[in-house]
Design a protein around this motif. Structure first.
Motif, short mmCIF file in Angstrom:
data_model
loop_
_atom_site.label_atom_id
_atom_site.label_comp_id
_atom_site.label_asym_id
_atom_site.label_seq_id
_atom_site.Cartn_x
_atom_site.Cartn_y
_atom_site.Cartn_z
N VAL A 50 0.84 -1.20 0.00
CA VAL A 50 0.00 0.00 0.00
C VAL A 50 0.88 1.25 0.00
O VAL A 50 1.78 1.38 0.84
N LEU A 51 0.62 2.17 -0.93
CA LEU A 51 1.38 3.41 -0.98
C LEU A 51 1.09 4.26 0.25
O LEU A 51 -0.07 4.50 0.61
N HIS A 52 2.16 4.72 0.89
CA HIS A 52 2.08 5.67 1.99
C HIS A 52 2.85 6.93 1.60
O HIS A 52 3.73 6.89 0.74
N PHE A 53 2.51 8.03 2.26
CA PHE A 53 3.09 9.33 1.91
C PHE A 53 3.68 9.95 3.17
O PHE A 53 3.03 9.97 4.23
N LEU A 54 4.90 10.44 3.07
CA LEU A 54 5.63 10.91 4.24
C LEU A 54 5.28 12.37 4.53
O LEU A 54 5.65 13.28 3.79
N MET A 55 4.55 12.57 5.62
CA MET A 55 4.12 13.91 6.02
C MET A 55 4.95 14.39 7.20
O MET A 55 5.35 13.62 8.06
N GLN A 56 5.17 15.69 7.24
CA GLN A 56 6.02 16.29 8.26
C GLN A 56 5.19 17.14 9.21
O GLN A 56 4.27 17.85 8.79
N ALA A 57 5.51 17.09 10.49
CA ALA A 57 4.94 18.02 11.46
C ALA A 57 5.82 19.26 11.45
O ALA A 57 6.87 19.30 12.08
N LYS A 58 5.39 20.27 10.69
CA LYS A 58 6.26 21.42 10.44
C LYS A 58 5.70 22.69 11.07
O LYS A 58 4.52 23.00 10.93
N ASP A 91 11.48 11.73 14.32
CA ASP A 91 10.27 11.94 15.10
C ASP A 91 9.29 12.92 14.47
O ASP A 91 8.10 12.90 14.77
N ASP A 92 9.77 13.82 13.58
CA ASP A 92 8.90 14.85 13.01
C ASP A 92 8.21 14.41 11.73
O ASP A 92 7.58 15.23 11.05
N PHE A 93 8.31 13.12 11.36
CA PHE A 93 7.73 12.63 10.11
C PHE A 93 6.87 11.40 10.40
O PHE A 93 7.19 10.59 11.27
N ARG A 94 5.79 11.23 9.62
CA ARG A 94 4.91 10.07 9.70
C ARG A 94 4.46 9.64 8.32
O ARG A 94 4.13 10.48 7.47
N PRO A 146 -1.90 29.65 12.95
CA PRO A 146 -2.49 29.97 14.25
C PRO A 146 -2.16 28.94 15.32
O PRO A 146 -2.07 29.27 16.49
N ASN A 147 -1.98 27.68 14.90
CA ASN A 147 -1.60 26.62 15.84
C ASN A 147 -0.16 26.17 15.64
O ASN A 147 0.25 25.13 16.13
N LEU A 148 0.60 26.96 14.88
CA LEU A 148 2.04 26.79 14.62
C LEU A 148 2.37 25.50 13.86
O LEU A 148 3.00 25.54 12.82
N LEU A 149 1.94 24.33 14.37
CA LEU A 149 2.37 23.05 13.80
C LEU A 149 1.23 22.42 13.00
O LEU A 149 0.13 22.24 13.52
N GLN A 150 1.50 22.10 11.73
CA GLN A 150 0.50 21.42 10.89
C GLN A 150 1.20 20.37 10.04
O GLN A 150 2.44 20.35 9.93
N LEU A 151 0.40 19.49 9.42
CA LEU A 151 0.95 18.49 8.50
C LEU A 151 1.39 19.17 7.22
O LEU A 151 0.61 19.88 6.58
N ASP A 197 -10.10 21.22 10.96
CA ASP A 197 -9.61 22.60 10.89
C ASP A 197 -8.10 22.66 11.16
O ASP A 197 -7.60 21.97 12.07
N ASP A 198 -7.41 23.49 10.40
CA ASP A 198 -6.00 23.82 10.66
C ASP A 198 -5.14 22.59 10.90
O ASP A 198 -4.30 22.55 11.80
N MET A 199 -5.34 21.56 10.08
CA MET A 199 -4.61 20.31 10.24
C MET A 199 -3.60 20.09 9.11
O MET A 199 -2.42 19.86 9.36
N VAL A 200 -4.05 20.15 7.87
CA VAL A 200 -3.20 19.91 6.70
C VAL A 200 -2.86 21.26 6.08
O VAL A 200 -3.75 22.01 5.69
N ASN A 201 -1.57 21.58 6.00
CA ASN A 201 -1.23 22.94 5.58
C ASN A 201 -1.42 23.15 4.08
O ASN A 201 -1.67 22.22 3.32
#
Length: 478
Positions: free
Chosen positions: A133-141, A219-222, A147-152, A236-240
């Motif tokens: 299954v294809l997965h995609f590497l997202m960063q907590a940046k 740790d900053d990637f999933r 407004p919440n500083l950290l998003q995917l 809301d305010d989850m995926v940048n």
């Protein structure tokens, strides 16, 4: 004697299929996967909270005089520039827009501050198969304007100044996958525009590249599936914004049985819109921009509308540079961005408009039905307000098919948020024959256009990513 035989015969030229026929099925499988091999969707919130606790994040507004790396440059007429000459500048822009087949229609003219960033950045998502299954590497940046500083965010989100280390900070992780991509593993690679109302001719390279190699765990990637990301796009305010624009370009298989307009008719209509609009721009000194006042802490419109230019000081323990300062654009009010949708002979269509913005590279791009900050138009009579704005604002809950508040690009904009909506067109007055400048198109047609740059604006691409997420949630596929 061997020389008499001549050169060896040339190797036969091998051609390859123009499309990877297996890709559509692999993307559909990822979209149907609500539970990832590497992480559960419900764990993403806890992971983001843990990453916020793991680093020091702080953003403080400061007067322009306290900017250490930036200055108003007298030689340019007061433009706001970085001392290295890199990154971006805040300049003035003069815009004239004429509407008509010969540029002789109604005319609008204005001046404004604008961000000029001529270098092309990279927005790249790394893909890899786990258990087929294809997965995609997202960063907590962290971005200072969120407004919440950290998003995917994408795996890599970097300007050329960033990844060439003009900031003298750490290297951008995993950048080599996108600067020198394996040609056989490219899923998406296209230049796309950014906000034409705040940027001057800005483009980013939107990329998805697959890898078969090991990727160092940090740790900053999933790793997440398309199905998991679709669920998170409803929050809301989850995926940048940078992740949303890349995700809008995913080449899902076109299963649409037809459309109100053929592809050739849609492109002809759009070409006609580009041809009849005449948008003339010229850069002007920031200090001389008419209608804007310069204060100690902000450059703002004299009527208090539109946006401000402000300055911030930033601390971010997870970034390549842990301390810096910079200017940001801060909108006045929350935006509303919406597609009106309807079925035509059983086929879903959305109402798009050909929208001119001063910073676009090529006159107009396809935009959502409604794209504005309502407060900027509240003083106008109803006839002068954006078409369909009141229909969207007054839509009953039962006709709202999707809604979420998404942040715009947090690296350049402060608290820039819009309420993104998909609204059933019934009862809104949106006829099959819409007003001039509007047209009905299918999501599949819009997806096809994302394979090319500067057709869909960034707001339309966000809504297209949301439409894809709606289809995945409803049917498990697009």
């Amino acid at each position: 004697m061997s020389s008499c035989l001549g050169p060896p015969p040339a190797a036969p030229v091998a051609v390859r299929p123009r499309k990877d026929r297996s890709l559509a099925g692999r993307l559909a499988l990822s979209a149907a996967a609500r539970r990832g091999v590497r992480s559960r969707t419900e764990d993403v919130h806890a992971w983001l909270a843990e990453r916020r606790r793991a680093h020091v994040f702080r953003v403080d507004r400061i007067p322009f005089a306290e900017l250490g790396e930036w200055r108003f440059e007298p030689g340019t007429g007061g433009d706001l520039v970085h001392r290295s000459g890199r990154f971006f500048t805040v300049e003035g822009l003069h815009v004239e827009e004429h509407d008509g087949p010969y540029g002789d229609g109604p005319r609008r003219e204005w001046q404004q501050p604008v961000i000029r960033q001529p270098e092309v950045g990279i927005l790249g998502i790394l893909a890899k198969e786990f258990d087929g299954v294809l997965h995609f590497l997202m960063q907590a940046k962290m971005e200072p304007g969120n407004p919440n500083l950290l998003q995917l965010s994408p795996t890599v989100q970097a300007t050329r100044s960033n990844y060439t280390r003009a900031h003298r900070g750490a290297d951008v992780r995993l950048i080599d996958h996108f600067v020198r991509p394996d040609r056989d593993r490219i899923i998406v690679d296209v230049l796309q525009s950014e906000q034409g109302s705040w940027f001057f001719r800005k483009s980013n390279r939107n990329m998805i590249v697959e890898t078969a190699g090991e990727v160092p765990a940090t740790d900053d990637f999933r790793w997440l599936t398309l199905g998991q990301i679709a669920e998170l796009l409803h929050e809301d305010d989850m995926v940048n914004m940078n992740a949303r624009t890349v995700l809008s370009c995913v080449p899902y298989q076109d299963t649409s049985p037809g459309a109100l307009l053929s592809d050739a008719q849609l492109l002809s209509w759009f070409t006609g819109e580009r041809s009849r609009r005449d948008v003339r721009t010229r850069r002007v000194p920031l200090a001389s921009v008419r209608g804007w006042k310069h204060g100690v802490e902000a450059i703002e419109h004299e009527d208090g509308r539109y946006f401000k230019v402000v300055a911030v000081s930033v601390r971010a323990g997870s970034r390549e540079v842990v301390r810096w300062d910079q200017p940001l654009i801060e909108p006045v009010g929350t935006g509303v961005t919406a597609f009106l949708v309807r079925e035509i002979d059983g086929v879903p269509h959305v109402l798009v408009q050909a929208r001119a913005e001063g910073g676009f590279l090529d006159t107009v791009e396809l935009a959502p039905t409604v794209q504005c900050t309502p407060g900027n138009h509240a003083h106008l009579p109803e006839a002068d307000r954006p078409p369909f704005l009141d229909a969207v604002l007054n839509a009953p809950e039962a006709r709202i098919r999707y809604q979420a508040v998404h942040s715009e690009e947090g690296g350049r904009f402060l608290n820039a948020r819009s309420r993104y909506l998909v609204v059933d067109a019934e009862g809104t007055g949106a006829a099959l024959d819409p007003p001039a400048g509007f047209v009905w198109a299918t999501p599949a047609q819009l997806r096809a256009l994302t394979r090319h740059g500067h057709y869909l604006n960034v707001e339309a691409r966000t809504l297209l990513a949301c439409l894809n997420a709606m289809a995945i949630r409803t049917r498990g596929e697009v």
